[in-house]
Each structure stands twice: as structure tokens, then as C-alpha cells.
Design a protein around this motif. Structure first.
Motif, PDB file in Angstrom:
ATOM      1  N   LEU A  30       0.794  -1.226   0.000  1.00  9.60           N
ATOM      2  CA  LEU A  30       0.000   0.000   0.000  1.00  9.60           C
ATOM      3  C   LEU A  30       0.830   1.282   0.000  1.00  9.60           C
ATOM      4  O   LEU A  30       0.466   2.229  -0.707  1.00  9.60           O
ATOM      5  N   PRO A  31       1.934   1.373   0.741  1.00  8.25           N
ATOM      6  CA  PRO A  31       2.715   2.619   0.663  1.00  8.25           C
ATOM      7  C   PRO A  31       3.207   2.935  -0.757  1.00  8.25           C
ATOM      8  O   PRO A  31       3.357   4.107  -1.109  1.00  8.25           O
ATOM      9  N   ARG A  43      -6.740   3.602   2.702  1.00 11.68           N
ATOM     10  CA  ARG A  43      -7.294   2.992   3.924  1.00 11.68           C
ATOM     11  C   ARG A  43      -8.469   2.080   3.569  1.00 11.68           C
ATOM     12  O   ARG A  43      -8.647   1.020   4.174  1.00 11.68           O
ATOM     13  N   GLN A  44      -9.262   2.471   2.584  1.00 14.43           N
ATOM     14  CA  GLN A  44     -10.368   1.626   2.122  1.00 14.43           C
ATOM     15  C   GLN A  44      -9.821   0.348   1.494  1.00 14.43           C
ATOM     16  O   GLN A  44     -10.322  -0.745   1.752  1.00 14.43           O
ATOM     17  N   TYR A  59      -7.892  -9.123  -4.573  1.00 14.64           N
ATOM     18  CA  TYR A  59      -7.307  -7.829  -4.923  1.00 14.64           C
ATOM     19  C   TYR A  59      -5.978  -8.112  -5.589  1.00 14.64           C
ATOM     20  O   TYR A  59      -5.129  -8.775  -5.014  1.00 14.64           O
ATOM     21  N   LEU A  60      -5.804  -7.640  -6.821  1.00 15.91           N
ATOM     22  CA  LEU A  60      -4.649  -7.972  -7.637  1.00 15.91           C
ATOM     23  C   LEU A  60      -3.724  -6.777  -7.832  1.00 15.91           C
ATOM     24  O   LEU A  60      -4.161  -5.627  -7.777  1.00 15.91           O
ATOM     25  N   ALA A  61      -2.476  -7.083  -8.105  1.00 12.33           N
ATOM     26  CA  ALA A  61      -1.476  -6.068  -8.423  1.00 12.33           C
ATOM     27  C   ALA A  61      -0.681  -6.535  -9.626  1.00 12.33           C
ATOM     28  O   ALA A  61      -0.281  -7.692  -9.704  1.00 12.33           O
ATOM     29  N   MET A  66      10.938  -5.150  -9.882  1.00  9.59           N
ATOM     30  CA  MET A  66      11.296  -4.726  -8.523  1.00  9.59           C
ATOM     31  C   MET A  66      10.153  -4.985  -7.542  1.00  9.59           C
ATOM     32  O   MET A  66      10.221  -4.591  -6.395  1.00  9.59           O
ATOM     33  N   ASP A  67       9.095  -5.646  -8.022  1.00  7.72           N
ATOM     34  CA  ASP A  67       7.915  -6.005  -7.238  1.00  7.72           C
ATOM     35  C   ASP A  67       7.110  -4.789  -6.790  1.00  7.72           C
ATOM     36  O   ASP A  67       6.446  -4.820  -5.758  1.00  7.72           O
ATOM     37  N   LEU A  68       7.152  -3.724  -7.573  1.00 11.63           N
ATOM     38  CA  LEU A  68       6.372  -2.527  -7.280  1.00 11.63           C
ATOM     39  C   LEU A  68       5.077  -2.551  -8.077  1.00 11.63           C
ATOM     40  O   LEU A  68       5.101  -2.733  -9.302  1.00 11.63           O
ATOM     41  N   PRO A  69       3.934  -2.354  -7.428  1.00 11.97           N
ATOM     42  CA  PRO A  69       2.654  -2.332  -8.147  1.00 11.97           C
ATOM     43  C   PRO A  69       2.547  -1.121  -9.073  1.00 11.97           C
ATOM     44  O   PRO A  69       2.839   0.006  -8.669  1.00 11.97           O
TER      45      PRO A  69
END
Length: 173
Positions: A30-31, A43-44, A59-61, A66-69
């Protein structure tokens, strides 16, 4: 799932090919997803991730090496009977129109099938023709309209209610 995203650079002759993969979005991501919305939105999303364990949502990414969404989105199995409802779909603005949204939606549709369902649904704001055009290219058909509303945090930190009208769309899988 592994695929590549091609991005044109300043020169017409140059292109950057970056492999990406689709995986579950995790709270630790999330960050790195502040591009997808305000603190209220994140937050939601965090609250929705709690529902994953109960099987109510996925919930997908879409992530870089670098494993960053760089694209995220959810599937809610509780909204409509016999359908998975796609929602909160977002692609990093700098990477829009590079196939990431299509990849995310196709991966979400596969999750819906794996859940034993044969219908995907979504709602798109009427004032978002670009997103609607993508959904139509992917085979989604409009079948109705309904109002929607949510709280969103402005740049000044004040939370305001956003009200809109959405087009309801579906696709048989």
C-alpha cells in the motif's frame, strides 16, 4: 502470469520493454500505491484486503521486476449474485495506455472463472470515456446506470463526498 509492457521513450526509435507479473495485492504494497488515490482511498483498500481471507474479494497487483505495483484492482464476489464485480481499477498514470489495464482485467476475469462464476461486471463513471472505451474493447456491454458515491480526501486534507453517475457493464466469461 508474466508479460511485458513496452514504453516509447523520447526518440521514435527507442523502446523500453519491462516484464510484469500479476499477483495478489498485499498490505505491505500500500505505501507504494499512493499514485492510485488519496490516503482515504488507501485505507479503504486496506480494509478490503481483510476480506480476501474470507474469500469475499480478490485484490490484484500488476508488478514490475522490482515487485512494485503499477496497476491494482479488486474483484468483489458479494455485490451481485453469480458475478464477480471489478472495482477500484487503477493504473499508474505514467504507464496508462500500455496494456496494463487489459492485463489486470484479464487476470481478474480468470480469478472470477476460478471462483466458479461466468460473469464479470463493473461500473464506470459516465465522465470517464477513456475507461469505458477500454471496457468496450474488452467485450463489456452497458446494461444500466446507477448513482455511486464515496468519500475522498482533497490535497488540503479535507474529506469530501464524491457523487457520480455510473454506467453498469457486464461480460460473460
Amino acid at each position: 502470469m508474466l508479460t511485458a509492457v513496452t514504453t516509447a521513450l523520447d526518440s521514435e526509435d527507442a523502446a523500453l520493454i519491462v516484464p510484469v507479473r500479476v499477483r495478489d495485492l498485499l498490505p505491505r504494497d500500500l505505501p507504494a500505491c499512493s499514485w492510485s488515490g488519496s490516503g482515504t482511498h488507501l485505507r479503504q483498500v486496506e480494509r478490503e484486503l481483510v476480506r480476501v481471507a474470507a474469500g469475499e474479494v480478490d485484490y490484484l497487483a500488476v508488478c514490475t521486476p522490482m515487485d512494485l505495483p503499477v496497476a491494482i484492482g479488486g474483484i468483489d464476489y458479494q455485490v451481485r449474485e453469480k458475478a464477480g464485480t471489478l472495482w477500484q481499477l487503477a493504473v499508474l498514470p505514467a504507464l496508462q495506455s500500455r496494456g496494463l489495464g487489459t492485463l489486470l482485467i484479464r487476470a481478474a476475469e480468470q480469478r472470477i472463472r476460478n471462483h466458479g462464476l461466468r460473469r464479470a461486471e463493473l461500473a464506470v463513471e459516465e465522465d470517464n470515456p477513456r475507461a469505458r472505451a477500454l471496457y468496450e474493447r474488452l467485450g463489456y456491454v452497458a446494461y444500466g446506470r446507477e448513482p455511486d458515491a464515496w468519500d475522498e480526501e482533497g490535497p488540503d486534507g479535507v474529506i469530501r463526498r464524491h457523487e457520480t453517475m455510473c454506467v453498469l457493464m457486464h461480460r460473460d466469461l
